[in-house]
Scaffold this motif. Structure first.
Motif, mmCIF file in Angstrom:
data_model
loop_
_atom_site.group_PDB
_atom_site.id
_atom_site.type_symbol
_atom_site.label_atom_id
_atom_site.label_comp_id
_atom_site.label_asym_id
_atom_site.label_seq_id
_atom_site.Cartn_x
_atom_site.Cartn_y
_atom_site.Cartn_z
ATOM 1 N N GLN A 9 69.029 29.691 57.912
ATOM 2 C CA GLN A 9 69.615 29.057 59.091
ATOM 3 C C GLN A 9 68.698 29.244 60.298
ATOM 4 O O GLN A 9 68.058 30.291 60.435
ATOM 5 C CB GLN A 9 70.986 29.668 59.392
ATOM 6 N N ASP A 10 68.684 28.229 61.178
ATOM 7 C CA ASP A 10 67.845 28.310 62.382
ATOM 8 C C ASP A 10 68.080 29.612 63.143
ATOM 9 O O ASP A 10 67.142 30.225 63.653
ATOM 10 C CB ASP A 10 68.147 27.135 63.323
ATOM 11 N N ALA A 13 66.015 32.397 61.909
ATOM 12 C CA ALA A 13 64.580 32.140 61.700
ATOM 13 C C ALA A 13 63.673 33.040 62.531
ATOM 14 O O ALA A 13 62.661 33.546 62.036
ATOM 15 C CB ALA A 13 64.270 30.671 61.965
ATOM 16 N N ARG A 29 56.061 28.278 58.984
ATOM 17 C CA ARG A 29 57.419 27.837 59.287
ATOM 18 C C ARG A 29 57.478 26.317 59.411
ATOM 19 O O ARG A 29 56.709 25.727 60.152
ATOM 20 C CB ARG A 29 57.781 28.483 60.626
ATOM 21 N N SER A 31 60.090 22.949 60.151
ATOM 22 C CA SER A 31 61.413 22.591 60.660
ATOM 23 C C SER A 31 62.123 21.728 59.638
ATOM 24 O O SER A 31 61.546 20.807 59.078
ATOM 25 C CB SER A 31 61.301 21.805 61.965
ATOM 26 N N THR A 33 66.203 20.054 58.338
ATOM 27 C CA THR A 33 67.587 19.787 58.727
ATOM 28 C C THR A 33 68.427 19.632 57.479
ATOM 29 O O THR A 33 67.952 19.177 56.452
ATOM 30 C CB THR A 33 67.706 18.498 59.550
ATOM 31 N N GLY A 40 70.515 22.332 60.547
ATOM 32 C CA GLY A 40 69.879 23.373 61.320
ATOM 33 C C GLY A 40 69.248 24.450 60.475
ATOM 34 O O GLY A 40 69.561 25.628 60.615
ATOM 35 N N ASN A 41 68.342 24.044 59.606
ATOM 36 C CA ASN A 41 67.654 25.001 58.753
ATOM 37 C C ASN A 41 66.190 25.131 59.134
ATOM 38 O O ASN A 41 65.624 24.247 59.754
ATOM 39 C CB ASN A 41 67.704 24.553 57.293
ATOM 40 N N THR A 42 65.597 26.218 58.720
ATOM 41 C CA THR A 42 64.159 26.408 58.844
ATOM 42 C C THR A 42 63.632 26.813 57.475
ATOM 43 O O THR A 42 64.251 27.610 56.782
ATOM 44 C CB THR A 42 63.856 27.521 59.874
#
Ligand code: NI
Ligand code: NI
Ligand code: NI
Lengths: 109, 109, 109
Positions: A9-10, A13, A29, A31, A33, A40-42
């Motif tokens: 999850q962001d 992160a 890393r 970005s 989604t 909202g994931n990374t």
């Protein structure tokens, strides 16, 4: 050598980024989604020697595993005064999906 | 078939993109940040036949390997006049981290 | 367990996202640009059990395979009135590039 792809999850992160640095694990890393863990994931790409996979896995797990958290819901200004609205509620946060991939070659140029 | 994941500095990404096209190597570009090579990275996903892995590797190495570059430091207007401040300094730029992954199946639809 | 990396056109990404959900396939979406399918691509990371690879492949193929589509070209207001300008033309849309990668370990934390 293994390539670890970790989707977190962001909100976890930055902590995970710092933990990688602390453990001398080099991660890239991306970005992302949606999908595995709602929006909202990374995604992290992590290259590690075979003998450090377990260590990296611990770092990822520690920083991002699913856990319960108490959160105060936002106040609804349109609602009637409701004495329960300001009570914190328990919500589930975090969670990681992790793939460990075999690597044929690894290079630094 | 192999999947090459190449992480390069943003400043080398356009050159590498063009070089891939020139060598008829099809690559997909992902935006990334931080990690292997400090902030400002670009990740390429490259699918190549086994016999073209070395060629692709040369292309990546040529476009993005670590090298020294002379750079004129930005002038510091607040500083006292300093005769050394306008001399170019040697800095390290570039660098690539590359994974070659085995592929079970490859499809074009 | 396999990791499927699917690169599709942006215009097919939402449909594919929905189709993954419908088929109970968990996917993570990365923003990408250029490369395999001209600019404007989306990359999906999909983790599936070995026995569901074919099913996932069908879902990806259905949502994003190359096909012909009739499109009305945008009207050129500066041009002389031209009776052919409003006729729809056939264009090729879609297309997917898909890698299926072996996975050593898969974890949910
Ligand atoms: Ni914990
Ligand atoms: Ni050189
Ligand atoms: Ni069709």
């Amino acid at each position: 050598m293994k390539l670890i792809i970790a989707i977190v999850q962001d909100k976890d992160a930055n902590r995970l980024s710092n933990d990688f640095i602390e453990h001398n694990i080099r991660a890239t890393r991306l970005s992302t989604t949606g999908g595995f863990l709602k929006s909202g994931n990374t995604t992290f790409l992590v290259g590690v020697e075979d003998e450090r996979v377990d260590d990296a896995m611990e770092v990822i797990k520690d920083a991002s595993h699913t856990r319960q958290q108490f959160m105060t819901p936002p106040v609804n200004l349109d609602a009637q005064l409701d004495s329960t609205s300001s009570y914190p509620v328990e919500v589930q946060v975090g969670g990681a999906t992790v793939f460990v991939l075999p690597v044929d070659q690894f290079h630094h140029f």
